[in-house]
Design a protein around this motif. Structure first.
Motif, PDB file in Angstrom:
ATOM      1  N   TYR A  94       9.681   4.193  10.563  1.00  0.00           N
ATOM      2  CA  TYR A  94      10.312   5.090   9.568  1.00  0.00           C
ATOM      3  C   TYR A  94      11.740   5.390  10.014  1.00  0.00           C
ATOM      4  O   TYR A  94      11.958   5.812  11.147  1.00  0.00           O
ATOM      5  CB  TYR A  94       9.505   6.393   9.464  1.00  0.00           C
ATOM      6  CG  TYR A  94      10.213   7.452   8.641  1.00  0.00           C
ATOM      7  CD1 TYR A  94      10.338   7.314   7.261  1.00  0.00           C
ATOM      8  CD2 TYR A  94      10.765   8.581   9.245  1.00  0.00           C
ATOM      9  CE1 TYR A  94      10.991   8.275   6.507  1.00  0.00           C
ATOM     10  CE2 TYR A  94      11.424   9.546   8.491  1.00  0.00           C
ATOM     11  CZ  TYR A  94      11.531   9.383   7.122  1.00  0.00           C
ATOM     12  OH  TYR A  94      12.183  10.326   6.377  1.00  0.00           O
ATOM     13  N   HIS A  95      12.700   5.202   9.098  1.00  0.00           N
ATOM     14  CA  HIS A  95      14.112   5.456   9.415  1.00  0.00           C
ATOM     15  C   HIS A  95      14.564   6.732   8.691  1.00  0.00           C
ATOM     16  O   HIS A  95      15.083   6.691   7.570  1.00  0.00           O
ATOM     17  CB  HIS A  95      14.953   4.258   8.976  1.00  0.00           C
ATOM     18  CG  HIS A  95      16.363   4.295   9.487  1.00  0.00           C
ATOM     19  ND1 HIS A  95      17.002   5.462   9.876  1.00  0.00           N
ATOM     20  CD2 HIS A  95      17.270   3.297   9.687  1.00  0.00           C
ATOM     21  CE1 HIS A  95      18.232   5.189  10.270  1.00  0.00           C
ATOM     22  NE2 HIS A  95      18.411   3.880  10.177  1.00  0.00           N
TER      23      HIS A  95
ATOM     24  N   THR B 155       4.182   0.280   8.561  1.00  0.00           N
ATOM     25  CA  THR B 155       4.285   1.425   7.669  1.00  0.00           C
ATOM     26  C   THR B 155       5.580   2.195   7.916  1.00  0.00           C
ATOM     27  O   THR B 155       6.065   2.248   9.045  1.00  0.00           O
ATOM     28  CB  THR B 155       3.026   2.324   7.831  1.00  0.00           C
ATOM     29  OG1 THR B 155       3.079   3.393   6.885  1.00  0.00           O
ATOM     30  CG2 THR B 155       2.908   2.912   9.219  1.00  0.00           C
ATOM     31  N   GLY B 156       6.127   2.771   6.858  1.00  0.00           N
ATOM     32  CA  GLY B 156       7.360   3.563   6.970  1.00  0.00           C
ATOM     33  C   GLY B 156       7.904   3.841   5.581  1.00  0.00           C
ATOM     34  O   GLY B 156       7.168   3.756   4.600  1.00  0.00           O
TER      35      GLY B 156
ATOM     36  N   ALA C 207       0.851  -1.196   0.000  1.00  0.00           N
ATOM     37  CA  ALA C 207       0.000   0.000   0.000  1.00  0.00           C
ATOM     38  C   ALA C 207       0.885   1.245   0.000  1.00  0.00           C
ATOM     39  O   ALA C 207       2.005   1.224   0.508  1.00  0.00           O
ATOM     40  CB  ALA C 207      -0.891  -0.011   1.236  1.00  0.00           C
ATOM     41  N   PHE C 208       0.380   2.320  -0.575  1.00  0.00           N
ATOM     42  CA  PHE C 208       1.148   3.556  -0.617  1.00  0.00           C
ATOM     43  C   PHE C 208       0.348   4.671   0.050  1.00  0.00           C
ATOM     44  O   PHE C 208      -0.801   4.922  -0.281  1.00  0.00           O
ATOM     45  CB  PHE C 208       1.488   3.916  -2.070  1.00  0.00           C
ATOM     46  CG  PHE C 208       2.382   5.125  -2.163  1.00  0.00           C
ATOM     47  CD1 PHE C 208       3.487   5.250  -1.334  1.00  0.00           C
ATOM     48  CD2 PHE C 208       2.116   6.132  -3.071  1.00  0.00           C
ATOM     49  CE1 PHE C 208       4.312   6.375  -1.403  1.00  0.00           C
ATOM     50  CE2 PHE C 208       2.942   7.249  -3.148  1.00  0.00           C
ATOM     51  CZ  PHE C 208       4.035   7.368  -2.314  1.00  0.00           C
ATOM     52  N   ARG C 209       1.004   5.327   1.019  1.00  0.00           N
ATOM     53  CA  ARG C 209       0.373   6.421   1.769  1.00  0.00           C
ATOM     54  C   ARG C 209       1.390   7.567   1.789  1.00  0.00           C
ATOM     55  O   ARG C 209       2.173   7.708   2.726  1.00  0.00           O
ATOM     56  CB  ARG C 209       0.057   5.938   3.192  1.00  0.00           C
ATOM     57  CG  ARG C 209      -0.613   6.969   4.067  1.00  0.00           C
ATOM     58  CD  ARG C 209      -0.839   6.429   5.468  1.00  0.00           C
ATOM     59  NE  ARG C 209      -1.847   5.410   5.553  1.00  0.00           N
ATOM     60  CZ  ARG C 209      -3.153   5.643   5.577  1.00  0.00           C
ATOM     61  NH1 ARG C 209      -3.614   6.874   5.508  1.00  0.00           N
ATOM     62  NH2 ARG C 209      -3.994   4.641   5.661  1.00  0.00           N
TER      63      ARG C 209
ATOM     64  N   THR D 136       4.123  -3.267   4.945  1.00  0.00           N
ATOM     65  CA  THR D 136       2.889  -3.420   4.154  1.00  0.00           C
ATOM     66  C   THR D 136       2.477  -2.093   3.533  1.00  0.00           C
ATOM     67  O   THR D 136       1.564  -2.053   2.709  1.00  0.00           O
ATOM     68  CB  THR D 136       1.725  -3.922   5.031  1.00  0.00           C
ATOM     69  OG1 THR D 136       1.430  -2.917   6.023  1.00  0.00           O
ATOM     70  CG2 THR D 136       2.073  -5.231   5.727  1.00  0.00           C
ATOM     71  N   GLU D 137       3.130  -0.992   3.965  1.00  0.00           N
ATOM     72  CA  GLU D 137       2.708   0.336   3.505  1.00  0.00           C
ATOM     73  C   GLU D 137       3.927   1.265   3.465  1.00  0.00           C
ATOM     74  O   GLU D 137       4.766   1.217   4.361  1.00  0.00           O
ATOM     75  CB  GLU D 137       1.669   0.882   4.497  1.00  0.00           C
ATOM     76  CG  GLU D 137       1.044   2.180   4.103  1.00  0.00           C
ATOM     77  CD  GLU D 137       0.013   2.632   5.138  1.00  0.00           C
ATOM     78  OE1 GLU D 137      -1.142   2.181   5.061  1.00  0.00           O
ATOM     79  OE2 GLU D 137       0.382   3.441   6.020  1.00  0.00           O
TER      80      GLU D 137
END
Ligand SMILES: Cc1ncc(COP(=O)(O)O)c(C=O)c1O
Length: 374
Positions: free
Chosen positions: A180-181, A222-223, A46-48, A239-240
């Protein structure tokens, strides 16, 4: 609310745009949006996209039309503007603290699907209280510190404890992990960026496995940003994805060594249009764009299409460019395009995007969430 009129009119040639102005090349923007949609669809992730880059409801809708599941925001005020602009699914990819901000977030959750991150037990309790008072439901992710050394829990056990507390809260649901890095995005070599995300992915795996052992379902991980997303895809645990800068790009990202699908595939769509206002010496030109037109936190802007030419010195309203060749042909009144060092804080300095195609102004979009930092 008073807002300046745009620095251009629709249909005008680029040459008539008042400067300094924030210019978007629509052909390139659309290509960047389409390319990321294609890459994420192919990877079945998925893309956010993070909207802190563009702060624009117009671009958010363009990304969603291309397949994004929703957007990320960093601040409640950004989320308010995006929801007011018709975006129905927002992840505030950040910790939100303080009763008035939590009340605003919970009020927003009555109008849209709102997710938010936590890394502290007290914050979970405060979110539950705010959501209960508003009669709202919030989706809550536990943030892991995967190497960015910013927010985030430090161990899988802490992640499990928070996830259990969220699950036990009547007005909250546990939505997964945020990992998120930030520190990895501008590591210059492809190989070292890959190693940094490899280490991040190991931490994510440990937290996911600990949740599984505790029988807590973890629907989303997510990240990722523009510099690293290909490695999060390769890890097969995310997954995102949340990349933001890919829509515009900037000089700092251009300095990253290309990866397999990263820098090479995203081109510069964002520029500052500026006018040469003085040439007091043959080797010095002065432009009308200074620190109020672009950020310099990631280095000065460079002149597009003129390798080696960059702003050497900037004050509020002036930029100084030194010419190696004093006979170079630059005249007063001539317009130049600058590539900003860092796109996000540059955008936040402007009220309008002047959207250009084939050297003509095609659209004028407000920077809807300009100044939305609270
Ligand atoms: C939580 C989070 N996700 C995603 C991003 C997007 O990163 P980029 O703009 O480098 O693609 C950022 C940027 O700072 C961020 O803080």
């Amino acid at each position: 609310m008073s807002m300046l009129p745009p620095p251009a009119r629709i249909g005008a040639p680029l040459d008539e745009v008042e400067t300094p102005a924030l210019i978007v090349d629509l052909d390139v923007l659309e290509k960047n949006v389409g390319r990321m949609a294609e890459v994420t669809a192919r990877a079945q992730v998925a893309f956010r996209p993070h909207s802190k880059t563009h702060k624009s409801t117009s671009i958010a809708h363009m990304q969603i039309a291309a397949g994004a599941v929703g957007i990320c925001c960093q601040k409640v005020s950004e989320a308010e503007i995006m929801v007011n602009g018709g975006v129905g699914d927002v992840l505030v990819a950040n910790e939100i603290v303080g009763s008035s901000k939590l009340a605003r977030l919970a009020a927003l959750a009555r109008r849209a699907k709102i997710s938010v991150c936590v890394d502290h037990l007290q914050n979970v309790r405060d979110l539950e209280r705010a959501a209960a008072e508003a009669g709202a439901h919030l989706h809550v992710l536990v943030e892991l510190d995967v190497g960015g050394r910013r927010c985030g829990v430090q161990s899988p056990d802490q992640a499990v404890d928070l996830a259990k507390e969220i699950t036990a809260s009547g007005h909250l649901s546990f939505a997964g992990l945020q990992a998120y890095h930030g520190g990895a995005q501008h590591i210059r070599t492809h190989e070292e960026r890959g190693e940094a995300i490899g280490q991040a992915a190991s931490k994510v795996r440990a937290a996911r496995d600990a949740l599984a052992r505790a029988a807590v379902p973890c629907p989303t991980i997510t990240g990722a940003g523009t510099g690293s997303f290909e490695f999060e895809i390769a890890s097969e645990i995310y997954t995102e994805l949340q990349a933001g800068s890919y829509v515009f790009m900037d000089r700092d990202y251009k300095l990253n060594q290309p990866g397999n699908v990263s820098r090479m595939d995203f081109e510069q769509s964002l520029f500052i249009l500026t006018t040469i206002m003085s040439r007091p010496l043959p080797e010095r030109i002065v432009i009308d764009a200074g620190l109020k037109s672009y950020s310099t936190d990631s280095g000065p802007p460079e002149v597009a299409g003129m390798p080696g030419l960059q702003v050497e010195r900037a004050s509020d309203e002036h930029g100084i460019i030194m010419l190696a060749d004093p006979n170079a042909l630059f005249s007063i009144g001539e317009k130049l395009r600058l590539v900003p060092g860092h796109c996000d804080p540059t955008v936040n300095l402007h009220d309008w995007f002047v959207c250009v195609r084939s050297e003509r102004v095609e659209a004028l979009w407000p920077v809807s969430a300009r100044g939305a930092i609270f």
